[in-house]
Each structure stands twice: as structure tokens, then as C-alpha cells.
Scaffold this active site. Structure first.
Site, PDB file in Angstrom:
ATOM      1  N   PHE A   1      -1.529  16.184   4.573  1.00 47.24           N
ATOM      2  CA  PHE A   1      -1.898  15.558   3.302  1.00 47.24           C
ATOM      3  C   PHE A   1      -0.693  15.606   2.372  1.00 47.24           C
ATOM      4  O   PHE A   1      -0.212  16.672   2.020  1.00 47.24           O
ATOM      5  CB  PHE A   1      -3.106  16.237   2.664  1.00 47.24           C
ATOM      6  CG  PHE A   1      -3.685  15.406   1.564  1.00 47.24           C
ATOM      7  CD1 PHE A   1      -4.539  14.342   1.856  1.00 47.24           C
ATOM      8  CD2 PHE A   1      -3.340  15.640   0.239  1.00 47.24           C
ATOM      9  CE1 PHE A   1      -5.047  13.538   0.842  1.00 47.24           C
ATOM     10  CE2 PHE A   1      -3.844  14.836  -0.782  1.00 47.24           C
ATOM     11  CZ  PHE A   1      -4.699  13.792  -0.475  1.00 47.24           C
TER      12      PHE A   1
ATOM     13  N   ARG B   1       1.186  12.352  -8.788  1.00 44.29           N
ATOM     14  CA  ARG B   1       1.630  10.977  -8.576  1.00 44.29           C
ATOM     15  C   ARG B   1       3.035  10.741  -9.120  1.00 44.29           C
ATOM     16  O   ARG B   1       3.772   9.891  -8.643  1.00 44.29           O
ATOM     17  CB  ARG B   1       0.688   9.988  -9.281  1.00 44.29           C
ATOM     18  CG  ARG B   1      -0.707   9.885  -8.695  1.00 44.29           C
ATOM     19  CD  ARG B   1      -1.408   8.660  -9.292  1.00 44.29           C
ATOM     20  NE  ARG B   1      -2.844   8.675  -9.118  1.00 44.29           N
ATOM     21  CZ  ARG B   1      -3.492   8.223  -8.043  1.00 44.29           C
ATOM     22  NH1 ARG B   1      -2.806   7.733  -7.042  1.00 44.29           N
ATOM     23  NH2 ARG B   1      -4.803   8.254  -7.972  1.00 44.29           N
TER      24      ARG B   1
ATOM     25  N   ASP C   1      -4.188   5.379   6.397  1.00 47.73           N
ATOM     26  CA  ASP C   1      -4.707   6.596   7.021  1.00 47.73           C
ATOM     27  C   ASP C   1      -5.728   6.168   8.084  1.00 47.73           C
ATOM     28  O   ASP C   1      -5.338   5.776   9.178  1.00 47.73           O
ATOM     29  CB  ASP C   1      -5.310   7.444   5.892  1.00 47.73           C
ATOM     30  CG  ASP C   1      -5.714   8.836   6.320  1.00 47.73           C
ATOM     31  OD1 ASP C   1      -5.148   9.347   7.280  1.00 47.73           O
ATOM     32  OD2 ASP C   1      -6.602   9.418   5.677  1.00 47.73           O
TER      33      ASP C   1
ATOM     34  N   GLU D   1       0.838  -1.204   0.000  1.00 42.96           N
ATOM     35  CA  GLU D   1       0.000   0.000   0.000  1.00 42.96           C
ATOM     36  C   GLU D   1       0.869   1.249   0.000  1.00 42.96           C
ATOM     37  O   GLU D   1       2.020   1.205   0.444  1.00 42.96           O
ATOM     38  CB  GLU D   1      -0.869   0.013   1.268  1.00 42.96           C
ATOM     39  CG  GLU D   1      -2.320  -0.346   1.039  1.00 42.96           C
ATOM     40  CD  GLU D   1      -3.121   0.748   0.332  1.00 42.96           C
ATOM     41  OE1 GLU D   1      -2.564   1.543  -0.456  1.00 42.96           O
ATOM     42  OE2 GLU D   1      -4.340   0.783   0.566  1.00 42.96           O
ATOM     43  N   ASP D   2       0.312   2.357  -0.474  1.00 41.83           N
ATOM     44  CA  ASP D   2       1.034   3.631  -0.411  1.00 41.83           C
ATOM     45  C   ASP D   2       0.978   4.232   0.986  1.00 41.83           C
ATOM     46  O   ASP D   2       1.982   4.654   1.533  1.00 41.83           O
ATOM     47  CB  ASP D   2       0.512   4.628  -1.462  1.00 41.83           C
ATOM     48  CG  ASP D   2      -1.003   4.821  -1.423  1.00 41.83           C
ATOM     49  OD1 ASP D   2      -1.695   4.148  -0.631  1.00 41.83           O
ATOM     50  OD2 ASP D   2      -1.509   5.644  -2.204  1.00 41.83           O
TER      51      ASP D   2
HETATM   52  P1  IMP Z   1      -7.768   4.801   4.499  1.00 45.34           P
HETATM   53  O1  IMP Z   1      -8.883   3.843   4.206  1.00 45.34           O
HETATM   54  O2  IMP Z   1      -8.286   6.046   5.178  1.00 45.34           O
HETATM   55  O3  IMP Z   1      -6.627   4.201   5.247  1.00 45.34           O
HETATM   56  O4  IMP Z   1      -7.334   5.331   3.098  1.00 45.34           O
HETATM   57  C1  IMP Z   1      -6.122   5.108   2.506  1.00 45.34           C
HETATM   58  C2  IMP Z   1      -6.137   5.750   1.136  1.00 45.34           C
HETATM   59  O5  IMP Z   1      -6.473   7.141   1.231  1.00 45.34           O
HETATM   60  C3  IMP Z   1      -4.771   5.695   0.509  1.00 45.34           C
HETATM   61  O6  IMP Z   1      -4.577   4.518  -0.251  1.00 45.34           O
HETATM   62  C4  IMP Z   1      -4.756   6.971  -0.319  1.00 45.34           C
HETATM   63  O7  IMP Z   1      -5.300   6.743  -1.603  1.00 45.34           O
HETATM   64  C5  IMP Z   1      -5.653   7.944   0.423  1.00 45.34           C
HETATM   65  N1  IMP Z   1      -4.871   8.861   1.278  1.00 45.34           N
HETATM   66  C6  IMP Z   1      -4.856   8.920   2.628  1.00 45.34           C
HETATM   67  N2  IMP Z   1      -4.037   9.889   3.081  1.00 45.34           N
HETATM   68  C7  IMP Z   1      -3.503  10.467   1.975  1.00 45.34           C
HETATM   69  C8  IMP Z   1      -2.549  11.544   1.775  1.00 45.34           C
HETATM   70  O8  IMP Z   1      -2.015  12.189   2.698  1.00 45.34           O
HETATM   71  N3  IMP Z   1      -2.263  11.827   0.479  1.00 45.34           N
HETATM   72  C9  IMP Z   1      -2.801  11.173  -0.575  1.00 45.34           C
HETATM   73  N4  IMP Z   1      -3.695  10.160  -0.430  1.00 45.34           N
HETATM   74  C10 IMP Z   1      -4.046   9.813   0.834  1.00 45.34           C
HETATM   75 MG    MG Z   2      -5.853   8.461  -3.619  1.00 47.58          MG
END
Ligand code: IMP
Ligand code: MG
Length: 179
Positions: A150, A163, A101, A97-98
Site C-alpha cells: 500500500f 497526498r 489495483d 489514473e494514479d
Molecule cells: P481499483 O478499482 O481496485 O483498481 O482501485 C483503484 C483505486 O484504489 C485507486 O484510484 C486508489 O484510489 C486506490 N488504491 C489502490 N491501491 C492503492 C495504494 O496502494 N495506495 C493508495 N490508494 C490505492
Molecule cells: Mg484513494
């Protein structure tokens, strides 16, 4: 770059950490049937660099899931937009995963993959924002813990932009506010 308020991680810092993660994974997966599953689109640059630092034979595949918008909160299930093409029964699966959050996306995904009966299921994320977590998820491999900002670049986007940047940076507020 004029849209960035700050550079959080340079290309050199990212490359060094990716090498370390690759070495750790190499050590842990000796003699295993490793399948790396990258989550589109954000994990693509990270996965491409990481797999070249893992020195055990592996296969890789890609999945795409619908994500929550930056400002929206959803209680509904995440949808799988693109699934992998092979079964996972008895395989050692590493999800790449990137960023984690809230953890909601990954929580859903892990439950879905677990139901396919892999021999093991672990997570490698480049970034972790633990301060925003809503569900309990601790990645086995984590590149960097970052504050609640962010960030964009190295796969991460704001409205599909940034990206392609080789670094991780914090966006200036006016980029959002100018929308
Ligand atoms: P989660 O379900 O809230 O953990 O969402 C994770 C996804 O939200 C990641 O795979 C990203 O696509 C997006 N995301 C969360 N934080 C950021 C950020 O700081 N920058 C860009 N994308 C984010
Ligand atoms: Mg995204």
C-alpha cells in the site's frame, strides 16, 4: 518521514518517467484531438506534471468517481460523483489514473466513457499493481509496475493523508494499526 517504512520512488525517478511518458504520448497523438481526463483526487499531481510533458495541443478535464475502500470489496457499480462538462464524440480520450489495483474502478469508467463514442480511448496510469487484478485491464501507458504494497504520496492517500508528498512511499503498518 516517520510514517514511511520505505521510499519506493523518489521525486527524480517520478519526473524522469513522467517525461518519458509525455514523449511517448506526444509521438502517438500527432494531429489528434487529445482530451486528457484526470480522475480525482489521486491523479491530480501526476496529471499536472504529465500534461506539461505532452507537446501536442490538448484539453483537459476532471472526473471523480466513488472508490472502493482500501479493505472493502464491492461488486456494485462505481458512481460518478463529478462528470466532465463536454461531449467526447469523435475525440481522442486519454484517461489518467494514479494506480490500477483490482481494476474495478477503471473497468466501470471505461465502459461508461466508451458509450460516449470517442474516436479512441486509452489509459495512462502512474502505477500498476497487476498482482491484485480482478478484471482484465492493460493500460496503454504505465509509469511503474509495483509490488502488492500500500503506497502513498504524489496524489495517493491513506485516509486522505499523504497526498502532498513529492515521492511514493510505503506506509508503516502501525499507521493503519494505530487507527
Ligand atoms: P481499483 O478499482 O481496485 O483498481 O482501485 C483503484 C483505486 O484504489 C485507486 O484510484 C486508489 O484510489 C486506490 N488504491 C489502490 N491501491 C492503492 C495504494 O496502494 N495506495 C493508495 N490508494 C490505492
Ligand atoms: Mg484513494
Amino acid at each position: 518521514m516517520k510514517e514511511l517504512a520505505e521510499i519506493l520512488l523518489t521525486p527524480e525517478q517520478i519526473a524522469t518517467r513522467v517525461k518519458e511518458l509525455g514523449a511517448e504520448i506526444t509521438k502517438d497523438y500527432q494531429g489528434k484531438n487529445l482530451i486528457v481526463i484526470g480522475i480525482l483526487k489521486g491523479a491530480l499531481p501526476f496529471m499536472a506534471d504529465l500534461i506539461r510533458q505532452i507537446k501536442v495541443p490538448l484539453r483537459y478535464d476532471l472526473m471523480a468517481v466513488s472508490s472502493y475502500g482500501a479493505s472493502t470489496k464491492s461488486s456494485g457499480a462505481v458512481q460518478i460523483l463529478k462528470d466532465i462538462e463536454t461531449g467526447l464524440e469523435g475525440e481522442d480520450v486519454l484517461v489518467v489514473e494514479d494506480i490500477i489495483d483490482t481494476g474495478l474502478t477503471l473497468k466501470y469508467l471505461l465502459r461508461n466513457l466508451q458509450a460516449r463514442h470517442p474516436a479512441s480511448l486509452k489509459v495512462c496510469t502512474l502505477l500498476d499493481k497487476p498482482s491484485r487484478r480482478e478484471v482484465e485491464i492493460t493500460p496503454e501507458y504505465n509509469g511503474f509496475v509495483i509490488p502488492d504494497r500500500f503506497v502513498v504520496g504524489y496524489g495517493l492517500d491513506y485516509a486522505e493523508r499523504f497526498r502532498e508528498l513529492p515521492l511514493i512511499g510505503v506506509l508503516k503498518p502501525e499507521v493503519y494499526e494505530g487507527k
